[in-house]
Design a protein around this motif. Structure first.
Motif, mmCIF file in Angstrom:
data_model
loop_
_atom_site.group_PDB
_atom_site.id
_atom_site.type_symbol
_atom_site.label_atom_id
_atom_site.label_comp_id
_atom_site.label_asym_id
_atom_site.label_seq_id
_atom_site.Cartn_x
_atom_site.Cartn_y
_atom_site.Cartn_z
ATOM 1 N N ASN A 77 0.798 -1.247 0.000
ATOM 2 C CA ASN A 77 0.000 0.000 0.000
ATOM 3 C C ASN A 77 0.822 1.284 0.000
ATOM 4 O O ASN A 77 0.321 2.318 0.434
ATOM 5 N N GLN A 79 3.051 4.171 -2.207
ATOM 6 C CA GLN A 79 3.147 4.642 -3.590
ATOM 7 C C GLN A 79 4.496 4.336 -4.237
ATOM 8 O O GLN A 79 4.522 3.784 -5.349
ATOM 9 N N ASN A 84 3.731 4.390 -10.654
ATOM 10 C CA ASN A 84 2.850 5.499 -11.015
ATOM 11 C C ASN A 84 1.876 5.134 -12.122
ATOM 12 O O ASN A 84 1.400 6.010 -12.839
ATOM 13 N N TRP A 88 -0.952 1.350 -9.313
ATOM 14 C CA TRP A 88 -1.020 2.275 -8.180
ATOM 15 C C TRP A 88 -2.355 3.011 -8.129
ATOM 16 O O TRP A 88 -2.972 3.143 -7.054
ATOM 17 N N LEU A 89 -2.828 3.475 -9.285
ATOM 18 C CA LEU A 89 -4.089 4.228 -9.282
ATOM 19 C C LEU A 89 -5.254 3.332 -8.860
ATOM 20 O O LEU A 89 -6.137 3.773 -8.114
ATOM 21 N N ALA A 92 -4.911 2.849 -5.146
ATOM 22 C CA ALA A 92 -5.335 4.051 -4.428
ATOM 23 C C ALA A 92 -6.858 4.143 -4.376
ATOM 24 O O ALA A 92 -7.442 4.462 -3.333
ATOM 25 N N GLU A 93 -7.514 3.839 -5.500
ATOM 26 C CA GLU A 93 -8.980 3.871 -5.504
ATOM 27 C C GLU A 93 -9.542 2.892 -4.474
ATOM 28 O O GLU A 93 -10.440 3.231 -3.696
ATOM 29 N N LEU A 95 -7.993 1.540 -1.840
ATOM 30 C CA LEU A 95 -7.585 1.851 -0.461
ATOM 31 C C LEU A 95 -8.353 3.051 0.090
ATOM 32 O O LEU A 95 -8.747 3.057 1.260
ATOM 33 N N VAL A 96 -8.551 4.058 -0.754
ATOM 34 C CA VAL A 96 -9.267 5.255 -0.290
ATOM 35 C C VAL A 96 -10.759 4.930 -0.132
ATOM 36 O O VAL A 96 -11.434 5.447 0.749
ATOM 37 N N PRO A 247 -0.595 9.221 -18.089
ATOM 38 C CA PRO A 247 -1.420 9.293 -16.870
ATOM 39 C C PRO A 247 -2.914 9.147 -17.161
ATOM 40 O O PRO A 247 -3.629 8.472 -16.413
ATOM 41 N N ALA A 251 -5.169 6.126 -15.750
ATOM 42 C CA ALA A 251 -6.366 6.418 -14.945
ATOM 43 C C ALA A 251 -7.575 5.654 -15.483
ATOM 44 O O ALA A 251 -8.374 5.103 -14.715
ATOM 45 N N HIS A 255 -9.711 2.723 -13.503
ATOM 46 C CA HIS A 255 -11.161 2.813 -13.342
ATOM 47 C C HIS A 255 -11.841 1.506 -13.747
ATOM 48 O O HIS A 255 -12.665 0.955 -12.999
ATOM 49 N N VAL A 258 -10.905 -1.561 -11.505
ATOM 50 C CA VAL A 258 -11.666 -1.556 -10.243
ATOM 51 C C VAL A 258 -13.113 -1.968 -10.488
ATOM 52 O O VAL A 258 -13.697 -2.739 -9.717
ATOM 53 N N VAL B 228 -8.193 10.866 3.475
ATOM 54 C CA VAL B 228 -7.907 9.426 3.518
ATOM 55 C C VAL B 228 -6.687 9.103 2.645
ATOM 56 O O VAL B 228 -5.820 8.317 3.022
ATOM 57 N N LEU B 252 -7.925 10.220 -8.849
ATOM 58 C CA LEU B 252 -8.727 9.874 -7.673
ATOM 59 C C LEU B 252 -10.009 10.709 -7.628
ATOM 60 O O LEU B 252 -11.098 10.198 -7.334
ATOM 61 N N HIS B 255 -12.494 9.412 -10.181
ATOM 62 C CA HIS B 255 -13.103 8.161 -9.730
ATOM 63 C C HIS B 255 -14.263 8.430 -8.772
ATOM 64 O O HIS B 255 -15.372 7.895 -8.939
#
Lengths: 265, 265
Positions: A77, A79, A84, A88-89, A92-93, A95-96, A247, A251, A255, A258, B228, B252, B255
């Motif tokens: 967890n 970065q 990158n 990671w994205l 992050a989605e 985990l947040v 990037p 992203a 999306h 996930v 977060v 983020l 998302h």
């Protein structure tokens, strides 16, 4: 598309929502509206529950500049250890979204790797980590390196598929409960990606799909995603050299990754 | 959090899923697992249907380098006209998700703007576009410019809230059917964001929340999200200067914006 999600079960899911809607009125109707299907994407079931280990495996697209520092690599967890890119994205989605769920997310992608190179480091970089969810994105170097005579790599789509099947078989023997995500290899038609990649590259994609289907893995259709994305921005926007996502490309991948593992449309 | 989604209706939603689960067995159970709630985020209802116009409004965070070229600005759904920030990434997610839905997405953020500057260009840059869904992210300059004596800007949180209410009232009079999304202003504790921003900045956030609540808008809790996110990567990773999101920060935001307007957890 998930191999578990046949046309029949997709219909059952709609049936489920329809039934709920009839029973529950407006609240159900709102829920039904919110699962309008994208024409190219069928999400699988929810693959992640609490306190699980998630591992991203692959090549440079997964690696995306992650730290090789031992502390950063060992700790989940973080970065620097996650790079990158899409991995990671997506991490992050998740985990947040679920900060209290105790997820432990690792990245072990290594730039330049092909399937046989994953196999060479599989014990240390996959099996020892005991992932509950394993996501693999591999294939672009398997074709790319075979197209460059300077690299003297004699790979074929048959070797790719054979090695990929073997890698998954080995994983299932060692970790029978691990859920598998097979990501579709993809390219954008720009940069290093010339006409000589085709139709061969499509055969690699089809082979990855067969691996997913054979092993009941969730398949994330990244090529299908980028084929739609180029309707809205040129290929170079999503991946300057046709292979490595920008990037924005990363992203978009995060999306849909996930969505695929969350069982959501 | 959506002002329509009170604790009571969130419980009703869980009740809805529980009921379905009891009625429908394993399929329902999988669906129920997939809507596990993030502790800080309550999605609203699905806000977008086919053939709708979506407009992003705000300051530099929304602008994110978008083209001012007339053709690029006038045409919906193009990257140069949409910039490289959360607005473009959210647009791309929606468009790639729903390529056949006829969505038309515009960005009219302008760098440096405060609420009163949105008001000055509201007829041309909002009302004339007749958005079905209007998303506003404004506030960081309203405080930032007041903290910099060189700018001689005398704004206060009271002026911000009064002007913001007036802007929304005006929008509702002109476009009574438009659904509104109010995004929470946010900062990361790094770069230009020093202790002198606090607790004043929290009052701006609270004012934005009151605007959302008063007008039954969907509220996207970006500060809560970044609070977060800094558990997993340092503030600088998400926004180098504390104000302008990095590509990771923008991804983020996109998302969670899409989750908020899609009515999904």
């Amino acid at each position: 598309m998930n191999s578990d999600t046949s046309a029949t079960s997709a219909l059952s899911r709609r049936g489920f929502l329809k039934t709920s809607t009839l029973a529950l009125g407006a609240a159900g109707l709102a829920a039904a509206n919110s699962v309008e299907a994208a024409p190219w994407f069928s999400p699988g079931r929810n693959l992640i529950t609490k306190d699980e280990v998630i591992l991203f495996q692959g090549d440079s697209i997964t690696d995306a500049g992650r730290s090789r520092d031992k502390e950063k690599t060992t700790a989940p967890n973080n970065q620097p250890g996650s790079g990158n890119g899409y991995a990671w994205l997506a991490a992050a989605e998740l985990l947040v979204d679920r900060p209290d769920d105790g997820l432990r997310i690792f990245n072990r992608g290594i730039s330049g790797h092909k399937v046989f190179q994953l196999a060479e480091r599989w014990q240390a970089d996959c099996l020892n980590l005991k992932p509950d969810l394993l996501s693999i994105l591999i294939g672009v170097n398997d074709i790319w390196h075979s197209l460059d005579p300077r690299l003297n790599y004699k790979g074929t789509v048959e070797i790719y598929e054979r090695d990929y099947h073997a890698l998954v078989e080995r994983t299932k023997r060692a970790l029978p409960k691990t859920r598998l995500v097979v990501c579709e290899p993809f390219v954008l038609r720009c940069g290093a990606v010339t006409d000589k990649w085709f139709p061969e590259f499509d055969h690699y994609r089809a082979a990855a799909r067969r691996v997913a289907d054979k092993h009941h893995a969730t398949f994330v259709p990244f090529q299908a995603m980028f084929d739609v994305a180029v309707q809205f921005a040129p290929p170079e926007h999503w991946a300057g050299d046709g292979v490595h996502p920008s990037p924005s490309g990363a992203a978009l991948m995060a999306h849909f990754w996930v969505k695929a593992v969350s069982g959501k449309q």
